[in-house]
Design a protein around this motif. Structure first.
Motif, PDB file in Angstrom:
ATOM      1  N   LYS A  39      47.886 -28.871 -17.623  1.00 48.28           N
ATOM      2  CA  LYS A  39      47.844 -29.991 -16.526  1.00 48.28           C
ATOM      3  C   LYS A  39      46.136 -30.391 -16.433  1.00 48.28           C
ATOM      4  O   LYS A  39      45.711 -30.522 -15.286  1.00 48.28           O
ATOM      5  CB  LYS A  39      48.078 -29.004 -15.327  1.00 48.28           C
ATOM      6  N   LEU A  40      45.786 -31.124 -17.783  1.00 50.48           N
ATOM      7  CA  LEU A  40      44.707 -31.554 -17.482  1.00 50.48           C
ATOM      8  C   LEU A  40      44.892 -33.112 -17.999  1.00 50.48           C
ATOM      9  O   LEU A  40      45.738 -33.471 -18.504  1.00 50.48           O
ATOM     10  CB  LEU A  40      43.735 -31.105 -19.033  1.00 50.48           C
ATOM     11  N   PRO A  41      44.121 -33.764 -17.381  1.00 44.97           N
ATOM     12  CA  PRO A  41      44.144 -35.239 -17.436  1.00 44.97           C
ATOM     13  C   PRO A  41      44.127 -35.722 -19.171  1.00 44.97           C
ATOM     14  O   PRO A  41      43.251 -35.251 -19.964  1.00 44.97           O
ATOM     15  CB  PRO A  41      42.732 -35.720 -16.791  1.00 44.97           C
ATOM     16  N   ILE A  42      44.677 -36.857 -19.337  1.00 43.46           N
ATOM     17  CA  ILE A  42      44.840 -37.432 -20.711  1.00 43.46           C
ATOM     18  C   ILE A  42      43.888 -38.677 -20.463  1.00 43.46           C
ATOM     19  O   ILE A  42      44.620 -39.589 -20.233  1.00 43.46           O
ATOM     20  CB  ILE A  42      46.154 -37.517 -21.114  1.00 43.46           C
ATOM     21  N   PRO A  43      42.895 -38.632 -21.424  1.00 43.12           N
ATOM     22  CA  PRO A  43      42.369 -40.019 -21.529  1.00 43.12           C
ATOM     23  C   PRO A  43      42.831 -40.808 -22.584  1.00 43.12           C
ATOM     24  O   PRO A  43      43.506 -40.393 -23.552  1.00 43.12           O
ATOM     25  CB  PRO A  43      40.876 -39.347 -21.810  1.00 43.12           C
ATOM     26  N   VAL A 103      50.700 -35.080 -15.392  1.00 42.48           N
ATOM     27  CA  VAL A 103      49.247 -34.801 -15.448  1.00 42.48           C
ATOM     28  C   VAL A 103      48.656 -36.342 -15.102  1.00 42.48           C
ATOM     29  O   VAL A 103      49.205 -37.546 -15.440  1.00 42.48           O
ATOM     30  CB  VAL A 103      48.895 -34.424 -16.962  1.00 42.48           C
ATOM     31  N   PRO A 104      47.370 -36.345 -14.755  1.00 45.22           N
ATOM     32  CA  PRO A 104      46.750 -37.686 -14.591  1.00 45.22           C
ATOM     33  C   PRO A 104      46.493 -38.315 -16.062  1.00 45.22           C
ATOM     34  O   PRO A 104      46.319 -37.623 -16.924  1.00 45.22           O
ATOM     35  CB  PRO A 104      45.448 -37.313 -13.990  1.00 45.22           C
ATOM     36  N   LYS A 105      46.625 -39.425 -15.951  1.00 43.46           N
ATOM     37  CA  LYS A 105      45.952 -40.204 -17.209  1.00 43.46           C
ATOM     38  C   LYS A 105      44.873 -40.982 -16.765  1.00 43.46           C
ATOM     39  O   LYS A 105      44.812 -41.737 -15.828  1.00 43.46           O
ATOM     40  CB  LYS A 105      47.539 -41.241 -17.460  1.00 43.46           C
ATOM     41  N   VAL A 106      43.903 -40.978 -17.622  1.00 45.25           N
ATOM     42  CA  VAL A 106      42.566 -41.617 -17.450  1.00 45.25           C
ATOM     43  C   VAL A 106      42.497 -42.693 -18.321  1.00 45.25           C
ATOM     44  O   VAL A 106      42.305 -42.612 -19.719  1.00 45.25           O
ATOM     45  CB  VAL A 106      41.617 -40.468 -17.651  1.00 45.25           C
ATOM     46  N   GLN A 107      42.201 -43.946 -17.838  1.00 52.11           N
ATOM     47  CA  GLN A 107      42.064 -45.254 -18.589  1.00 52.11           C
ATOM     48  C   GLN A 107      40.601 -45.003 -18.962  1.00 52.11           C
ATOM     49  O   GLN A 107      39.822 -45.453 -18.061  1.00 52.11           O
ATOM     50  CB  GLN A 107      42.632 -46.396 -17.948  1.00 52.11           C
ATOM     51  N   ILE A 108      40.269 -45.477 -20.143  1.00 54.02           N
ATOM     52  CA  ILE A 108      38.884 -45.674 -20.521  1.00 54.02           C
ATOM     53  C   ILE A 108      38.636 -47.028 -21.222  1.00 54.02           C
ATOM     54  O   ILE A 108      39.098 -47.310 -22.380  1.00 54.02           O
ATOM     55  CB  ILE A 108      38.260 -44.477 -21.721  1.00 54.02           C
ATOM     56  N   SER A 109      38.224 -47.924 -20.359  1.00 53.38           N
ATOM     57  CA  SER A 109      38.306 -49.606 -20.796  1.00 53.38           C
ATOM     58  C   SER A 109      37.037 -49.594 -21.885  1.00 53.38           C
ATOM     59  O   SER A 109      36.353 -48.765 -22.149  1.00 53.38           O
ATOM     60  CB  SER A 109      37.679 -50.122 -19.841  1.00 53.38           C
ATOM     61  N   LYS A 112      33.845 -49.269 -20.385  1.00 55.74           N
ATOM     62  CA  LYS A 112      33.422 -48.081 -20.234  1.00 55.74           C
ATOM     63  C   LYS A 112      32.919 -47.083 -21.381  1.00 55.74           C
ATOM     64  O   LYS A 112      31.760 -46.475 -21.387  1.00 55.74           O
ATOM     65  CB  LYS A 112      34.480 -47.231 -19.407  1.00 55.74           C
ATOM     66  N   MET A 113      33.579 -47.415 -22.715  1.00 56.48           N
ATOM     67  CA  MET A 113      33.367 -46.869 -23.803  1.00 56.48           C
ATOM     68  C   MET A 113      31.893 -47.378 -24.340  1.00 56.48           C
ATOM     69  O   MET A 113      31.122 -46.459 -24.876  1.00 56.48           O
ATOM     70  CB  MET A 113      34.174 -47.100 -25.110  1.00 56.48           C
ATOM     71  N   ASN A 114      31.770 -48.502 -24.275  1.00 59.26           N
ATOM     72  CA  ASN A 114      30.483 -49.213 -24.641  1.00 59.26           C
ATOM     73  C   ASN A 114      29.469 -48.422 -23.827  1.00 59.26           C
ATOM     74  O   ASN A 114      28.230 -48.165 -24.295  1.00 59.26           O
ATOM     75  CB  ASN A 114      30.534 -50.800 -24.733  1.00 59.26           C
ATOM     76  N   GLU A 115      29.591 -48.531 -22.399  1.00 59.78           N
ATOM     77  CA  GLU A 115      28.513 -47.958 -21.515  1.00 59.78           C
ATOM     78  C   GLU A 115      27.957 -46.517 -21.724  1.00 59.78           C
ATOM     79  O   GLU A 115      26.908 -46.144 -21.802  1.00 59.78           O
ATOM     80  CB  GLU A 115      29.186 -47.964 -19.938  1.00 59.78           C
ATOM     81  N   ILE A 116      29.205 -45.854 -22.140  1.00 57.52           N
ATOM     82  CA  ILE A 116      28.883 -44.199 -22.196  1.00 57.52           C
ATOM     83  C   ILE A 116      28.687 -43.831 -23.715  1.00 57.52           C
ATOM     84  O   ILE A 116      28.632 -42.499 -23.874  1.00 57.52           O
ATOM     85  CB  ILE A 116      29.901 -43.378 -21.221  1.00 57.52           C
ATOM     86  N   GLY A 117      28.765 -44.784 -24.601  1.00 54.28           N
ATOM     87  CA  GLY A 117      28.412 -44.773 -26.124  1.00 54.28           C
ATOM     88  C   GLY A 117      29.539 -43.801 -26.810  1.00 54.28           C
ATOM     89  O   GLY A 117      29.099 -42.673 -27.300  1.00 54.28           O
ATOM     90  N   VAL A 118      30.801 -43.944 -26.488  1.00 55.03           N
ATOM     91  CA  VAL A 118      31.999 -43.320 -26.984  1.00 55.03           C
ATOM     92  C   VAL A 118      32.958 -44.174 -27.886  1.00 55.03           C
ATOM     93  O   VAL A 118      32.882 -45.481 -27.586  1.00 55.03           O
ATOM     94  CB  VAL A 118      32.768 -42.381 -26.370  1.00 55.03           C
ATOM     95  N   VAL A 119      33.503 -43.735 -28.828  1.00 55.94           N
ATOM     96  CA  VAL A 119      34.717 -44.288 -29.595  1.00 55.94           C
ATOM     97  C   VAL A 119      35.888 -43.562 -29.215  1.00 55.94           C
ATOM     98  O   VAL A 119      35.889 -42.353 -29.233  1.00 55.94           O
ATOM     99  CB  VAL A 119      34.280 -44.555 -31.131  1.00 55.94           C
ATOM    100  N   VAL A 179      33.918 -37.862 -21.231  1.00 58.19           N
ATOM    101  CA  VAL A 179      34.707 -39.361 -20.658  1.00 58.19           C
ATOM    102  C   VAL A 179      35.374 -39.278 -19.487  1.00 58.19           C
ATOM    103  O   VAL A 179      35.414 -40.145 -18.774  1.00 58.19           O
ATOM    104  CB  VAL A 179      35.737 -39.581 -22.173  1.00 58.19           C
ATOM    105  N   ILE A 180      36.248 -38.223 -19.461  1.00 59.91           N
ATOM    106  CA  ILE A 180      36.985 -38.134 -17.946  1.00 59.91           C
ATOM    107  C   ILE A 180      36.091 -38.177 -16.925  1.00 59.91           C
ATOM    108  O   ILE A 180      36.190 -38.700 -15.699  1.00 59.91           O
ATOM    109  CB  ILE A 180      37.803 -36.931 -18.288  1.00 59.91           C
ATOM    110  N   ASP A 181      35.051 -37.228 -17.000  1.00 59.79           N
ATOM    111  CA  ASP A 181      34.023 -37.218 -16.012  1.00 59.79           C
ATOM    112  C   ASP A 181      33.162 -38.594 -15.554  1.00 59.79           C
ATOM    113  O   ASP A 181      32.818 -38.629 -14.690  1.00 59.79           O
ATOM    114  CB  ASP A 181      32.935 -36.140 -16.345  1.00 59.79           C
ATOM    115  N   SER A 182      33.138 -39.435 -16.565  1.00 58.68           N
ATOM    116  CA  SER A 182      32.583 -40.638 -16.534  1.00 58.68           C
ATOM    117  C   SER A 182      33.231 -41.670 -15.813  1.00 58.68           C
ATOM    118  O   SER A 182      32.750 -42.871 -15.623  1.00 58.68           O
ATOM    119  CB  SER A 182      32.055 -41.203 -17.651  1.00 58.68           C
TER     120      SER A 182
END
Length: 188
Positions: A39-43, A103-109, A112-119, A179-182
């Motif tokens: 039951k964890l969010p899915i980004p 479960v929650p679904k977390v959209q990562i735009s 946002k990916m650029n802002e937090i430095g992830v791919v 990513v989820i926390d952000s």
């Protein structure tokens, strides 16, 4: 190489997109199963509408098998995919439906990916690129054509997965929690 293989009669090139199903050693559908089970969010990257195609392992094996005694397949190149086009949103909804849990679904735009430095591959098991293939040549070849739709394939994969004694494999996606926390939780 293809010209040589047509003369020598030994090469067939298969180009599958994303392969999934029982026994998959890649952390793809298992990622979804774990997130849903616990039951964890899915980004997911972008808007969830990137389109891709999958092929279930049973369909892949059946295509391979159908070429063995088909001389017309020698020296050919085949795209091996189910013709069903699937978005990340549909993939996640299908897995949730199969496991019968919400479960929650977390959209990562992209912003946002650029802002937090992830791919995407740091928090989602697939690249966020449209990956569509024409399967007309395979369909018209007389060879086996993939038949297992995503829901049936995910169900088969999950049934297999349940029989394994998998422990969560979160280290394969090192930035999921970050990513989820952000970001905030959005429904697809």
């Amino acid at each position: 190489m293809l010209v040589l293989s047509r003369r020598a009669g030994f090469i067939i090139i298969f180009r599958p997109p994303y392969i999934y199903g029982e026994g998959n050693n890649l952390y793809s559908e298992a990622f979804l199963f774990e997130r849903i089970q616990y039951k964890l969010p899915i980004p997911y990257p972008g808007d969830g509408n990137t389109l891709v195609q999958f092929i279930h392992i049973d369909d892949l094996v059946n295509v391979f098998s159908s070429t063995i005694f088909n001389e017309n397949s020698i020296g050919q190149v085949y795209n091996l995919a189910n013709s069903e086009e699937v978005s990340w949103g549909q993939l996640i909804k299908t897995a949730i439906s199969v496991l019968e849990q919400e479960v929650p679904k977390v959209q990562i735009s992209t912003t946002k990916m650029n802002e937090i430095g992830v791919v995407p591959r740091e928090f989602f098991p697939f690249r966020d690129n449209t990956f569509l293939m024409s399967t007309e040549k395979l369909k018209n070849s007389g060879l086996y054509s993939p038949k297992i739709n995503l829901k049936v394939g995910i169900l088969k994969a999950y049934q297999w997965y349940q029989k394994q004694n998998h422990l969560p494999n979160y280290d394969k996606m090192p930035k999921v929690d970050y990513v989820i926390d952000s970001t905030k939780v959005n429904k697809i």
